[in-house]
Design an enzyme around this catalytic site. Structure first.
Site, mmCIF file in Angstrom:
data_model
loop_
_atom_site.group_PDB
_atom_site.id
_atom_site.type_symbol
_atom_site.label_atom_id
_atom_site.label_comp_id
_atom_site.label_asym_id
_atom_site.label_seq_id
_atom_site.Cartn_x
_atom_site.Cartn_y
_atom_site.Cartn_z
ATOM 1 N N SER A 177 75.292 -86.499 60.749
ATOM 2 C CA SER A 177 76.374 -87.128 60.008
ATOM 3 C C SER A 177 75.839 -87.819 58.744
ATOM 4 O O SER A 177 75.126 -87.205 57.949
ATOM 5 C CB SER A 177 77.088 -88.090 60.968
ATOM 6 O OG SER A 177 78.190 -88.706 60.405
ATOM 7 N N HIS A 377 82.088 -83.600 66.529
ATOM 8 C CA HIS A 377 81.057 -84.372 65.830
ATOM 9 C C HIS A 377 80.056 -85.045 66.759
ATOM 10 O O HIS A 377 78.869 -85.125 66.458
ATOM 11 C CB HIS A 377 81.759 -85.441 64.977
ATOM 12 C CG HIS A 377 80.886 -86.018 63.906
ATOM 13 N ND1 HIS A 377 80.445 -85.277 62.836
ATOM 14 C CD2 HIS A 377 80.376 -87.255 63.734
ATOM 15 C CE1 HIS A 377 79.705 -86.050 62.050
ATOM 16 N NE2 HIS A 377 79.641 -87.251 62.574
#
Ligand SMILES: *[C@@H]1O[C@H](CO)[C@@H](O)[C@H](O)[C@H]1NC(C)=O
Ligand SMILES: *[C@@H]1O[C@H](CO)[C@@H](O)[C@H](O)[C@H]1NC(C)=O
Ligand SMILES: *[C@@H]1O[C@H](CO)[C@@H](O)[C@H](O)[C@H]1NC(C)=O
Ligand SMILES: *[C@@H]1O[C@H](CO)[C@@H](O)[C@H](O)[C@H]1NC(C)=O
Ligand SMILES: *[C@@H]1O[C@H](CO)[C@@H](O)[C@H](O)[C@H]1NC(C)=O
Ligand SMILES: *[C@@H]1O[C@H](CO)[C@@H](O)[C@H](O)[C@H]1NC(C)=O
Length: 406
Positions: A177, A377
């Site tokens: 990320s 994610h």
């Protein structure tokens, strides 16, 4: 309110199903005893699993002191033979993210047992990045940073520190990320010379362009203007706690209050395919962590513009003062010279597949791309089966980096 396209029929249904699952898991968690990992800071998450630990304070050129954790041997005490690797956590996260699961599931432990010398970095502003040589967290100036500063200062400081401490000539870097964002910003624009110090840069869920994110928190932030955000939250510390989420996302928090007791899914999306719901109290105890409001404004700007660019100071004059140009400079990822590999999920709300496709178009053509179609994610850091879906390939790329492109 026009730019925001929350899917108002779909989100509440998924949100309700999730809220129910969470409620049940919390009931179960209360019925059983609390998991001790809920209350363990990073050092104890590591030592309680039987691994050795070193703590290192890395001071950046601008005075932030980042507490980083090293796992200097395997669980059996074997010294590493395969060189150092830095693990860089994502947005509103911390080094805890790499060691929150069982030892058999967490990347940090799997790498330590595979004979890597594992370094968990932290960035300014999270719970392990609150010290500074000359500023306190009460000073507004302490919070005057975004991930551009993490790219400019934090990443180079940690890389140099690890190389100096280990006498290695290169270090592997695995980012998740925002941990990929800061590395791409550094390698493409702010510190291209870092390419010579990285054996490979492995990007899990890379976030560069972010115009297509479905993260409710980021979309909510993008809908507000910076001045509204500042008047709601203050230009200091950003803590995505229940009260903040209620201020930012009333359309979600009022109909489904239980969702806003914990920001995990509002930040990272609802689609997590490989998620241990029973372990939710442990994740909640460690995520999200703090950052600066300015960092979140930078993210919100890039959601609005869909450009991967430096912080916009709002006026041509102010940008000229900071950058010498009327508009913020763009980070051009085509210029990345480090060997790089991209891992991305088909259901990632932050590294949305459309945005990752745009990134892949701009990266040098021979950057390997691994798609894990089912993954969201958080599955890349917390997935129960990430060892087999992702980490074994990460190890292969650490051992045999792809060729440099340029
Ligand atoms: C690192 O800094 C923290 C916070 O100031 C301090 O508590 C700790 O003792 C330091 N650790 C080392 C190894 O210097
Ligand atoms: C991870 O997966 C590999 C390959 O399937 C397997 O050999 C290894 O034992 C697994 N590691 C753990 C900690 O389960
Ligand atoms: C480099 O590492 C040595 C120990 O190996 C330490 O004494 C020295 O202060 C370090 N230098 C920097 C710049 O961190
Ligand atoms: C690194 O190299 C220096 C100088 O050769 C040496 O003094 C030091 O002990 C080495 N450190 C490690 C951790 O190998
Ligand atoms: C899921 O989480 C629970 C609670 O922490 C834990 O006991 C269990 O081992 C986890 N399951 C897996 C497959 O990791
Ligand atoms: C990025 O850099 C490449 C190679 O230097 C160049 O061809 C391209 O036009 C640049 N893109 C932008 C948006 O500046």
């Amino acid at each position: 309110m026009s730019s925001m396209s929350l899917n108002r029929t779909c989100v509440p249904l998924r949100a309700l199903a999730l809220a129910l699952a969470l409620a049940l898991s919390l009931v179960a968690a209360v019925a059983l005893a609390a998991d001790p990992d809920e209350h363990r800071p990073c050092p104890e998450l590591i030592t309680s699993k039987g691994y050795p630990l070193e703590t290192h304070n890395v001071t950046t050129a601008d005075g932030y002191i980042l507490t980083c954790f090293r796992i200097p041997a395997s669980r059996t005490g074997a010294k590493p033979t395969r060189g150092p690797v830095i693990l860089a956590h994502g947005v509103m996260d911390s080094s805890n993210t790499w060691v929150m699961n069982n030892a058999e599931e967490s990347l940090a432990f799997i790498l330590a047992d595979a004979s890597f010398d594992v370094w968990l970095m932290n960035v300014r502003g999270n719970l392990y990045g609150l010290q500074n040589t000359h500023l306190s967290t009460n000073d507004a100036e302490f919070w005057d940073f975004t991930w551009d500063d993490m790219a400019n200062y934090d990443v180079p400081a940690v890389v140099s520190y690890v190389l100096n401490s280990t006498n290695a000539t290169k270090v592997g870097y695995v980012g998740h990320s925002q941990g990929t964002t800061q590395a791409m910003a550094a390698l493409s624009l702010l510190h291209p010379e870092l390419a010579d110090k990285l054996s490979v840069f492995i990007a899990l869920c890379p976030v560069a362009h972010i115009g297509h994110t479905t993260s409710l928190l980021l979309k909510g932030l993008a809908e507000l203007h910076a001045d509204q955000l500042v008047s709601l939250l203050g230009l200091k510390e950003f803590i995505p706690d229940t009260a903040t989420l209620h201020k930012l996302l009333p359309a979600i928090c009022i109909p489904v209050p239980s969702l806003c007791e914990d920001g995990i899914f509002l930040i990272a999306g609802f689609d997590q395919a490989d998620y241990n719901v029973t372990r939710q109290p442990v994740y909640m105890a460690h995520f999200p962590s703090s950052t600066s409001t300015k960092n979140m404004i930078h993210w919100a700007q890039d959601v609005r513009t869909d450009k991967f660019q430096r912080y916009d100071y709002g006026t041509a004059a102010a940008n000229r003062q900071h950058y010498g140009t009327d508009t913020p400079p763009q980070y051009n990822v085509t210029n990345i010279r480090a060997p790089m590999v991209v891992f991305a999920g088909g259901h990632d709300a932050l590294a949305d597949p459309t945005d990752v496709a745009q990134l892949m178009k701009e990266l040098p053509a021979n950057v390997p791309y691994v798609s894990v179609e089912a993954y969201g994610h958080l599955d890349f850091v917390w997935g129960e089966h990430a060892n087999t879906t992702v980490y074994q390939q990460v190890i292969q790329y650490l051992l045999s980096p792809p060729r440099t492109s340029v």
